[in-house]
Design a protein around this motif. Structure first.
Motif, short mmCIF file in Angstrom:
data_model
loop_
_atom_site.label_atom_id
_atom_site.label_comp_id
_atom_site.label_asym_id
_atom_site.label_seq_id
_atom_site.Cartn_x
_atom_site.Cartn_y
_atom_site.Cartn_z
N GLU A 1 0.84 -1.21 0.00
CA GLU A 1 0.00 0.00 0.00
C GLU A 1 0.88 1.26 0.00
N LYS A 2 1.95 1.24 0.82
CA LYS A 2 2.84 2.39 0.89
C LYS A 2 3.59 2.60 -0.44
N VAL A 3 4.01 1.50 -1.07
CA VAL A 3 4.72 1.58 -2.35
C VAL A 3 3.81 2.20 -3.41
N ARG A 4 2.54 1.80 -3.41
CA ARG A 4 1.58 2.38 -4.38
C ARG A 4 1.37 3.87 -4.10
N ALA A 5 1.35 4.23 -2.83
CA ALA A 5 1.20 5.64 -2.48
C ALA A 5 2.42 6.44 -2.93
N LEU A 6 3.60 5.84 -2.81
CA LEU A 6 4.83 6.51 -3.26
C LEU A 6 4.81 6.72 -4.77
N MET A 7 4.36 5.70 -5.52
CA MET A 7 4.27 5.83 -6.98
C MET A 7 3.30 6.95 -7.35
N SER A 8 2.20 7.04 -6.62
CA SER A 8 1.22 8.10 -6.88
C SER A 8 1.82 9.47 -6.56
N ALA A 9 2.62 9.52 -5.49
CA ALA A 9 3.20 10.80 -5.08
C ALA A 9 4.18 11.35 -6.11
N ILE A 10 4.89 10.47 -6.81
CA ILE A 10 5.90 10.94 -7.77
C ILE A 10 5.37 10.97 -9.21
N GLY A 11 4.09 10.60 -9.38
CA GLY A 11 3.49 10.72 -10.70
C GLY A 11 3.82 9.60 -11.65
N LEU A 12 4.08 8.38 -11.13
CA LEU A 12 4.32 7.21 -11.99
C LEU A 12 3.15 6.24 -11.86
N ASP A 13 2.80 5.58 -12.96
CA ASP A 13 1.69 4.64 -12.98
C ASP A 13 2.04 3.40 -12.15
N GLN A 14 1.07 2.90 -11.40
CA GLN A 14 1.30 1.72 -10.56
C GLN A 14 1.52 0.46 -11.40
N ARG A 15 1.19 0.52 -12.67
CA ARG A 15 1.46 -0.65 -13.54
C ARG A 15 2.94 -0.90 -13.71
N TYR A 16 3.77 0.11 -13.39
CA TYR A 16 5.21 -0.02 -13.59
C TYR A 16 5.92 -0.71 -12.42
N LEU A 17 5.18 -1.15 -11.40
CA LEU A 17 5.81 -1.67 -10.19
C LEU A 17 6.73 -2.86 -10.44
N ASN A 18 6.42 -3.67 -11.43
CA ASN A 18 7.23 -4.87 -11.68
C ASN A 18 8.30 -4.67 -12.74
N ARG A 19 8.49 -3.42 -13.15
CA ARG A 19 9.55 -3.13 -14.12
C ARG A 19 10.89 -2.94 -13.41
N TYR A 20 11.97 -3.07 -14.19
CA TYR A 20 13.33 -2.84 -13.67
C TYR A 20 13.79 -1.44 -14.08
N PRO A 21 14.78 -0.87 -13.35
CA PRO A 21 15.20 0.52 -13.62
C PRO A 21 15.59 0.80 -15.06
N HIS A 22 16.17 -0.20 -15.77
CA HIS A 22 16.67 0.07 -17.13
C HIS A 22 15.54 0.40 -18.10
N SER A 23 14.31 0.07 -17.75
CA SER A 23 13.20 0.32 -18.66
C SER A 23 12.59 1.72 -18.47
N PHE A 24 13.20 2.53 -17.62
CA PHE A 24 12.70 3.89 -17.38
C PHE A 24 13.66 4.92 -17.96
N SER A 25 13.13 6.11 -18.23
CA SER A 25 13.98 7.23 -18.68
C SER A 25 14.74 7.79 -17.48
N GLY A 26 15.69 8.68 -17.75
CA GLY A 26 16.50 9.28 -16.68
C GLY A 26 15.65 10.03 -15.67
N GLY A 27 14.68 10.80 -16.15
CA GLY A 27 13.82 11.55 -15.25
C GLY A 27 12.94 10.64 -14.40
N GLN A 28 12.43 9.56 -15.00
CA GLN A 28 11.61 8.61 -14.24
C GLN A 28 12.45 7.90 -13.18
#
Length: 628
Positions: free
Chosen positions: A440-467
């Motif tokens: 629940e806290k992890v989902r709240a953190l994703m919401s706080a930084i403006g990232l979709d919760q669908r990305y929770l199972n992704r690895y860092p390399h699949s994100f842009s520098g800003g993300q």
């Protein structure tokens, strides 16, 4: 215009790469030119196709890349026009052009220079490949070029290894290697991105002077509009592989037409911003911290000062005689008598050049480095904590209250952990709740930084520098800290993504009542974020004051030099290259007797100029004398 009148002419260039499931177009129908003796700036965000265009011009595009169109290079020596795309990738013709008539400066000099060969060896190798000069002639020409790019002792630099040089000096060595054969075209790919503002100004001045001396044309690849305004003759703006706008620098800056270019300009922090004015990011990040954790209630009679730092010193020992021992050691005073306070709810900016001691101070506050002397106390109203003496449970509790956002989001996030693992790890370490609570806290953190919760199972390399940087911020927020130490959090980001992150940090500070120590060498960024600013040089704080005082009326020569070196994205405020110190802002010989140390019996001490403005100067000096 005939192609023969252009040094470089790119016509209808298309570049695609083979991917799983087909090909991906990264450059689409690009047309641009570089005139003899002029600078064309190619401007755009990361991923817009700037670097692959430069690789195509040099004939070094990866094998998976497919290129269509024309790249016409007209050599001013013989007037012969060559279509580079028609040449064999490793044939004699392209090799004769590459390094000799066309040269490139890469973004990161440390990875572009061989660590196993001396600087002179690497530069003279270019002469060995392209000329018939003897070994002695090559050394003489290399030393001449090293002198031309600003090395005080070229013969000594010739025999040094890259790791013995600072970042700015390595970039100068890279420039010397590119220019040793006096090319007609120089491609500079983000040549100043990783450098301090003062070193950046020196490199820009150097490139401008050499361009005039050698009558050389330059294709400058950058996302910094301040750099463009100071050196470019023509500007080409690219977005997702397509040219959005192109023209003379005057027209681009004074009469921008395309919405993307206007958006880029609005995203740049500048010193003329009004109080409360926000940066206009190209893509806004929605911030929702409501479910993150309860807003901090102000503790009754809580002290105004959250962190108090007094008399920090830290000395490092370096060996002179190489890898395998030796008794010849050098002591480096990285932090020298640093004292300051961080007030609850404020953002204190800490600025200075590389090597000034900023990061060492932040590591001491985080207990990652132990100082030689000094004291650090933390008081959030629940009792004063001696940061440097905390052990066991007290230290674990302190870790939840002070967190850090690192400079490089790539190396600070584990590539083997998903975003969910990264964000829940601090909660697991500190025993916060069960697995359902942590999710629940992890989902709240994703919401706080403006990232979709669908990305929770992704690895860092699949994100842009800003993300990735947003994920780093979320990890720092996971435990509900009161102090965030931000160490150059936007220095590696594009201007548009930088605006997103800065706005995010401002919003979180306002909504959650956070306190920041914000470390940067970009004064415009610090001006946007900070309430007060401390300026560090040589391990000491030389000036500290509220933001509006220190950036409008600086007193210390070092602060003035830092401000003078900031390139503005404004044609009416060019860099004054003549007043910039060739030896750098930290050269005390240019400071004047009130501010420099010469071993006299009048040591330096903070002089109080009023309104919280302190300047490091000779003891007992008259404040009116400092302002003159």
């Amino acid at each position: 215009m005939k192609s023969g009148s252009d040094l470089l002419r790119i016509e209808n260039l298309g570049i695609s790469f083979s991917m799983l499931g087909g090909r991906m177009d990264v450059v689409k129908g690009v047309n641009l030119r570089v005139l003899p003796g002029k600078v064309t700036a190619l401007v755009g965000e990361s991923g817009s196709g700037k670097s692959v265009i430069s690789q195509s011009v040099m004939g070094i595009l990866p094998n998976t890349g497919k290129v269509t169109g024309k790249i016409l290079f007209t050599d001013p020596l013989d007037g012969k026009t060559t279509d580079i795309l028609q040449l064999s990738r490793d044939g004699e013709e392209i090799r004769a052009l590459r390094g000799s008539r066309m040269a490139k400066i890469f973004q990161e000099p440390m990875t572009s220079l061989s660590p196993l060969h001396t600087v002179g060896n690497q530069i003279s190798e270019v002469l060995a490949i392209h000329t018939s000069a003897t070994k002695d002639e090559r050394r003489a020409q290399t030393e001449d070029m090293l002198g031309l790019v600003g090395f005080a002792k070229p013969s000594r630099t010739y025999d040094m290894y890259p790791f013995e040089l600072s970042g700015g000096m390595r970039q100068r060595a890279m420039i010397a290697m590119a220019l040793i054969c006096r090319p007609a075209l120089l491609i500079a790919d983000e040549p100043t991105t990783a450098l301090d503002v003062t070193i950046q100004a020196q490199i820009l001045e150097l490139l401008r002077d050499l361009q005039h001396k050698l009558n050389m044309a330059m294709l400058l690849i950058t996302h910094d509009l301040g750099v463009v305004a100071n050196v470019a003759d023509e500007v080409v703006v690219i977005y997702h592989g397509e040219i959005m706008e192109a023209g003379p620098v005057d027209a681009i800056f004074r009469r921008p037409q395309h919405a993307y270019l206007k958006g880029l300009m609005a995203a740049v922090p500048h010193f003329d911003m009004k109080p409360g004015e926000r940066l206009k990011a190209l893509r806004e990040v929605p911030v929702n911290s409501e479910t993150l954790w309860a807003k901090k209630k102000r503790v009754e009679n809580a002290p105004e000062v959250l962190v108090s730092v007094r008399g920090l010193t830290k000395t490092f020992t370096t060996r002179k005689s190489g890898l395998f021992g030796g008794k010849d050691k050098t002591l480096v005073r990285a932090v020298d008598g640093v004292s300051f306070d961080i007030y609850r709810g404020e953002c204190l900016g800490l600025v200075g050049e590389s090597g000034s001691g900023k990061t060492t101070v932040s590591k001491i506050l985080m207990r990652a480095v132990t100082p030689d002397t000094g004291a650090v106390s933390f008081d959030d109203g629940s009792g004063k904590i001696d940061v440097l003496a905390a052990q066991g449970d007290a230290l674990m509790e302190l870790r939840t209250k002070i967190q850090m956002v690192f400079q490089d989001p790539v190396s600070s996030l584990s590539p083997r952990m998903t975003v969910q693992n990264i964000l829940s790890e601090p909660l697991e370490i500190h025993g916060r709740g069960d697995s359902d609570y942590r999710l629940e806290k992890v989902r709240a953190l994703m919401s706080a930084i403006g990232l979709d919760q669908r990305y929770l199972n992704r690895y860092p390399h699949s994100f842009s520098g800003g993300q990735r940087q947003r994920i780093g911020i979320a990890r720092a927020l996971a435990l509900g800290p009161q102090l965030l130490i931000c160490d150059e959090p936007v220095s590696a980001l594009d201007v548009s993504v930088q605006a997103q992150i800065l706005n995010l940090l401002k919003d979180l500070q306002k909504q959650l009542g956070l306190t920041y120590l914000f470390i940067s060498h970009n004064l415009a960024v610090v001006d946007y974020m900070a309430d007060r600013i401390a300026v560090m040089c040589g391990g000491r704080i030389v000036e500290i004051a509220p933001r509006e005082i220190i950036l409008r009326n600086p007193v210390h020569p070092y602060t003035k030099a830092l401000l003078a070196a900031v390139p503005f994205p404004d044609l009416d405020r060019p860099l004054d290259f003549e007043t910039l110190q060739a030896s750098g802002a930290s050269d005390q010989r240019a400071w004047g007797p009130q501010f420099s140390t010469d071993g006299s019996d009048r040591p330096l001490a903070p002089a109080d100029l009023g309104d919280g403005h302190l300047v490091l100067a000779r003891r007992n000096v008259d404040p009116r004398e400092l302002r003159s």
